[in-house]
Design an enzyme around this catalytic site. Structure first.
Site: not given
Ligand code: ADP
Length: 344
Positions: A65-66, A110, A159, A218
């Site tokens: 998401k981030t 977020d 989430t 992650r």
């Molecule tokens: P969320 O915001 O959903 O909790 P993040 O966007 O922070 O998750 O993702 C966590 C880590 O996983 C990121 O820093 C990145 O390195 C990796 N990641 C997430 N999605 C992808 C993707 N589609 N392709 C490659 N790496 C990804």
């Protein structure tokens, strides 16, 4: 062709994953349908020279998401600001972000489900008409003035979509749900990120790490970093299948990707609550964790891998979970065998 945006991350945002986080949507692995829709929206907004419509991402933690939210402004070549719903306790906390927002820029919030109702309501006119209503003075002297904002894009991530009020949810033009990743997609992420970390990895080792990463990028990154450390300390710096297995075993990450906390959750239901059904609050109390941690971080994968089911009377372990813990058969396997069956 695109300009490098000036990033304005807020003090409470520390990107601990900067080195591995993709910078552009095209560098992201998986989530192809989401990517295809966002690419169209970004492209169309660029062609019109307009701001992109507001976007809401939802899905379990660690799925991107981030990453999407920070890639989009880079793809658009616009500035972005990052805030956390938990830190925006009152409308006054969100005013600086809104008044600082430049034309077409992105404001990423977020954990948007944590915004209090008063802040949500304050955002409605900002999202709809790019306007905020400010109250000046108090009591009989109070008056409300309208302040016009620059047209901007709000990206929210949560989430827990269920906790968002319907009026807020409906003000997002696009709502994208991020789903878990396949082993192939995760293996690709591991392979690419090993390159970024400048460590050699064998294909079957990347697949092994992916398989033990609970379908979550992650976690794949965290596991990879650990395996890299282990390899550099205990082996010759090249990640082979054997080294990857030994490293993950040492961290108590088993063949299904469950860690100590996941197994403790299952063991608590088995040992204390006879396998369930049991309310999530009771499990959380017994484990000394918050209900949110269990619901957001522990349960999604256990539910998805059918180790636990939700029943009207609470959580219940499945036969697969009992088998996995070595509690399933008539004869309980010896401790050593249990250990082997969990860690492969
Ligand atoms: P969320 O915001 O959903 O909790 P993040 O966007 O922070 O998750 O993702 C966590 C880590 O996983 C990121 O820093 C990145 O390195 C990796 N990641 C997430 N999605 C992808 C993707 N589609 N392709 C490659 N790496 C990804």
């Amino acid at each position: 062709m695109s300009r490098e945006p000036i990033l304005q991350p807020t003090a409470d945002f520390v990107d601990d994953d900067r080195d591995l986080r993709p910078q552009r949507m095209q560098d992201m692995v998986g989530q192809r349908e989401v990517y295809a829709r966002l690419e169209i929206a970004v492209d169309a907004a660029e062609k019109r020279g307009d701001q992109l419509g507001h976007i809401l991402f939802d899905g379990p933690p660690g799925l991107g998401k981030t990453t999407f939210a920070t890639c989009i402004p880079r793809d658009l070549g616009v500035n972005f600001q990052i805030a956390s719903g938990a830190a925006l306790a009152a409308p006054k906390d969100v005013i600086p972000y809104l008044t600082n927002a430049e034309e077409r820029s992105v404001l990423f919030i977020d954990e948007i489900h944590r915004l209090p109702k008063a802040v949500e309501e304050f955002l409605y006119p900002a999202m709809e008409d790019f306007r905020i209503d400010l109250t000046l003075g108090e009591g009989v002297n109070a008056r409300t003035i309208n302040m016009q904002l620059k047209p901007f894009t709000l990206i929210g991530a949560t989430t827990r979509t269920g906790l968002l009020s319907a009026p807020l949810r409906d003000r997002f033009q696009m709502r994208e749900h991020l789903d878990f990743y396949t082993i192939e997609e995760l293996a690709e992420i591991v392979r690419r990120n090993a390159g970024k970390l400048r460590v050699e990895i064998e294909t079957d080792a990347a697949v092994e790490i992916a398989g033990r990463s609970r379908s979550t990028p992650r976690l794949a990154n965290n596991r990879l970093r650990w395996v890299r450390d282990y390899t550099q300390s205990k082996a010759d710096g090249r990640i082979t299948l054997g080294v990857a297995r030994a490293a993950l075993e040492m961290q108590e990450i088993d063949v299904k990707g469950l860690d100590r906390q996941d197994r403790k959750y299952l063991e608590t239901i088995a040992r204390v609550f006879g396998g369930g059904p049991v309310g999530v609050e009771a499990v959380a109390h017994t484990m000394n964790l918050t209900v949110d941690t269990l619901i957001d971080e522990v349960e999604p994968y256990l539910l998805r891998s059918e180790l636990v089911v939700r029943t009207p009377r609470g959580r219940k372990m499945t036969a697969a979970a009992l088998d996995h813990l070595g509690l399933g058969g008539t004869a309980s396997p010896a401790a050593g065998e249990q250990q082997r069956s969990l860690f492969g």
